[in-house]
Design a protein around this motif. Structure first.
Motif, PDB file in Angstrom:
ATOM      1  N   ASP A  64       0.845  -1.188   0.000  1.00  0.00           N
ATOM      2  CA  ASP A  64       0.000   0.000   0.000  1.00  0.00           C
ATOM      3  C   ASP A  64       0.878   1.234   0.000  1.00  0.00           C
ATOM      4  O   ASP A  64       1.861   1.308   0.741  1.00  0.00           O
ATOM      5  N   LYS A  65       0.507   2.229  -0.822  1.00  0.00           N
ATOM      6  CA  LYS A  65       1.223   3.507  -0.792  1.00  0.00           C
ATOM      7  C   LYS A  65       1.108   4.093   0.612  1.00  0.00           C
ATOM      8  O   LYS A  65       0.115   3.862   1.307  1.00  0.00           O
ATOM      9  N   PRO A  66       2.118   4.856   1.032  1.00  0.00           N
ATOM     10  CA  PRO A  66       2.040   5.470   2.362  1.00  0.00           C
ATOM     11  C   PRO A  66       0.807   6.353   2.480  1.00  0.00           C
ATOM     12  O   PRO A  66       0.440   7.055   1.544  1.00  0.00           O
ATOM     13  N   ASP A  67       0.179   6.308   3.647  1.00  0.00           N
ATOM     14  CA  ASP A  67      -1.031   7.080   3.886  1.00  0.00           C
ATOM     15  C   ASP A  67      -0.797   8.037   5.054  1.00  0.00           C
ATOM     16  O   ASP A  67       0.155   7.893   5.819  1.00  0.00           O
ATOM     17  N   VAL A  68      -1.694   8.995   5.184  1.00  0.00           N
ATOM     18  CA  VAL A  68      -1.594  10.010   6.240  1.00  0.00           C
ATOM     19  C   VAL A  68      -1.417   9.348   7.603  1.00  0.00           C
ATOM     20  O   VAL A  68      -2.122   8.392   7.935  1.00  0.00           O
ATOM     21  N   GLY A  69      -0.432   9.824   8.348  1.00  0.00           N
ATOM     22  CA  GLY A  69      -0.164   9.322   9.680  1.00  0.00           C
ATOM     23  C   GLY A  69       0.906   8.245   9.746  1.00  0.00           C
ATOM     24  O   GLY A  69       1.480   8.012  10.815  1.00  0.00           O
ATOM     25  N   GLU A  70       1.179   7.577   8.639  1.00  0.00           N
ATOM     26  CA  GLU A  70       2.208   6.534   8.647  1.00  0.00           C
ATOM     27  C   GLU A  70       3.598   7.170   8.719  1.00  0.00           C
ATOM     28  O   GLU A  70       3.826   8.261   8.208  1.00  0.00           O
ATOM     29  N   THR A  71       4.519   6.459   9.348  1.00  0.00           N
ATOM     30  CA  THR A  71       5.896   6.929   9.464  1.00  0.00           C
ATOM     31  C   THR A  71       6.713   6.365   8.309  1.00  0.00           C
ATOM     32  O   THR A  71       6.655   5.156   8.032  1.00  0.00           O
ATOM     33  N   VAL A  72       7.444   7.255   7.653  1.00  0.00           N
ATOM     34  CA  VAL A  72       8.226   6.861   6.484  1.00  0.00           C
ATOM     35  C   VAL A  72       9.642   7.428   6.567  1.00  0.00           C
ATOM     36  O   VAL A  72       9.901   8.399   7.282  1.00  0.00           O
ATOM     37  N   GLU A  73      10.521   6.795   5.810  1.00  0.00           N
ATOM     38  CA  GLU A  73      11.849   7.348   5.566  1.00  0.00           C
ATOM     39  C   GLU A  73      12.063   7.247   4.065  1.00  0.00           C
ATOM     40  O   GLU A  73      11.934   6.155   3.490  1.00  0.00           O
ATOM     41  N   ILE A  74      12.358   8.377   3.451  1.00  0.00           N
ATOM     42  CA  ILE A  74      12.479   8.435   2.002  1.00  0.00           C
ATOM     43  C   ILE A  74      13.905   8.827   1.632  1.00  0.00           C
ATOM     44  O   ILE A  74      14.393   9.876   2.049  1.00  0.00           O
ATOM     45  N   GLU A  75      14.556   7.953   0.869  1.00  0.00           N
ATOM     46  CA  GLU A  75      15.847   8.303   0.278  1.00  0.00           C
ATOM     47  C   GLU A  75      15.507   9.042  -1.003  1.00  0.00           C
ATOM     48  O   GLU A  75      14.720   8.545  -1.823  1.00  0.00           O
ATOM     49  N   ALA A  76      16.068  10.222  -1.169  1.00  0.00           N
ATOM     50  CA  ALA A  76      15.670  11.089  -2.274  1.00  0.00           C
ATOM     51  C   ALA A  76      16.846  11.930  -2.741  1.00  0.00           C
ATOM     52  O   ALA A  76      17.930  11.894  -2.151  1.00  0.00           O
ATOM     53  N   VAL A  77      16.610  12.687  -3.805  1.00  0.00           N
ATOM     54  CA  VAL A  77      17.574  13.680  -4.276  1.00  0.00           C
ATOM     55  C   VAL A  77      16.828  14.968  -4.588  1.00  0.00           C
ATOM     56  O   VAL A  77      15.686  14.945  -5.041  1.00  0.00           O
ATOM     57  N   LYS A  78      17.488  16.086  -4.316  1.00  0.00           N
ATOM     58  CA  LYS A  78      16.945  17.377  -4.709  1.00  0.00           C
ATOM     59  C   LYS A  78      17.554  17.717  -6.062  1.00  0.00           C
ATOM     60  O   LYS A  78      18.772  17.709  -6.224  1.00  0.00           O
ATOM     61  N   VAL A  79      16.689  17.962  -7.051  1.00  0.00           N
ATOM     62  CA  VAL A  79      17.162  18.302  -8.388  1.00  0.00           C
ATOM     63  C   VAL A  79      16.752  19.724  -8.735  1.00  0.00           C
ATOM     64  O   VAL A  79      15.707  20.210  -8.297  1.00  0.00           O
ATOM     65  N   THR A  80      17.600  20.372  -9.504  1.00  0.00           N
ATOM     66  CA  THR A  80      17.323  21.722  -9.991  1.00  0.00           C
ATOM     67  C   THR A  80      17.170  21.639 -11.496  1.00  0.00           C
ATOM     68  O   THR A  80      18.076  21.173 -12.198  1.00  0.00           O
ATOM     69  N   PHE A  81      16.031  22.087 -11.986  1.00  0.00           N
ATOM     70  CA  PHE A  81      15.741  22.031 -13.411  1.00  0.00           C
ATOM     71  C   PHE A  81      16.293  23.260 -14.129  1.00  0.00           C
ATOM     72  O   PHE A  81      16.744  24.215 -13.489  1.00  0.00           O
ATOM     73  N   VAL A  82      16.247  23.221 -15.455  1.00  0.00           N
ATOM     74  CA  VAL A  82      16.774  24.301 -16.278  1.00  0.00           C
ATOM     75  C   VAL A  82      16.162  25.654 -15.903  1.00  0.00           C
ATOM     76  O   VAL A  82      16.833  26.677 -15.907  1.00  0.00           O
ATOM     77  N   ASP A  83      14.876  25.648 -15.523  1.00  0.00           N
ATOM     78  CA  ASP A  83      14.194  26.906 -15.172  1.00  0.00           C
ATOM     79  C   ASP A  83      14.476  27.329 -13.729  1.00  0.00           C
ATOM     80  O   ASP A  83      13.827  28.228 -13.206  1.00  0.00           O
ATOM     81  N   GLU A  84      15.436  26.656 -13.071  1.00  0.00           N
ATOM     82  CA  GLU A  84      15.854  26.950 -11.688  1.00  0.00           C
ATOM     83  C   GLU A  84      14.863  26.447 -10.636  1.00  0.00           C
ATOM     84  O   GLU A  84      15.086  26.645  -9.450  1.00  0.00           O
TER      85      GLU A  84
END
Length: 121
Positions: A64-84
């Motif tokens: 099941d996709k995470p739902d409101v109230g559930e505790t999660v840890e997300i490995e992610a990256v912050k990306v900057t697009f051409v338009d900043e």
């Protein structure tokens, strides 16, 4: 087309590979419709993470996709697009529960994992 991961060095997958690594932890604050991101309350503020994949991919994995109230840890990256503009793109999500569930969302080249799976109708 933004997820094709082909073409120039500034393509979406290249942005993901070169993105700033982040770990987002906290309780799901909002889990809106597809494409609107998943918002997590980190305790220091609200952070919206994109790229969690289509519902059919989660269904295929039997998770099941995470739902409101559930505790999660997300490995992610912050990306900057051409338009900043900037977005945080999920690489994997751990949903804490009984048992904990880990869903891999992108491969080592930044490609969405659901691109390899047959779509279930």
């Amino acid at each position: 087309k933004t997820q094709a991961c082909k073409g120039s060095a500034l393509g979406p997958c290249q942005l993901i590979i070169n993105g700033e690594p982040l770990t987002i932890s906290g309780a799901v604050y909002a889990a809106p419709y597809a494409g609107q991101g998943l918002t997590v309350d980190t305790g220091d503020g609200l952070v919206t993470v994109y790229g969690i994949g289509p519902q059919w991919y989660w269904d295929l994995l039997g998770v099941d996709k995470p739902d409101v109230g559930e505790t999660v840890e997300i490995e992610a990256v912050k990306v900057t697009f051409v338009d900043e503009s900037e977005k945080i793109i999920a690489l994997s999500i751990t949903i804490f529960g009984e048992p904990d569930e880990v869903v891999q969302l992108r491969d080592e080249n930044g490609r969405p994992m659901w691109r390899y799976k047959g779509r279930i109708l």
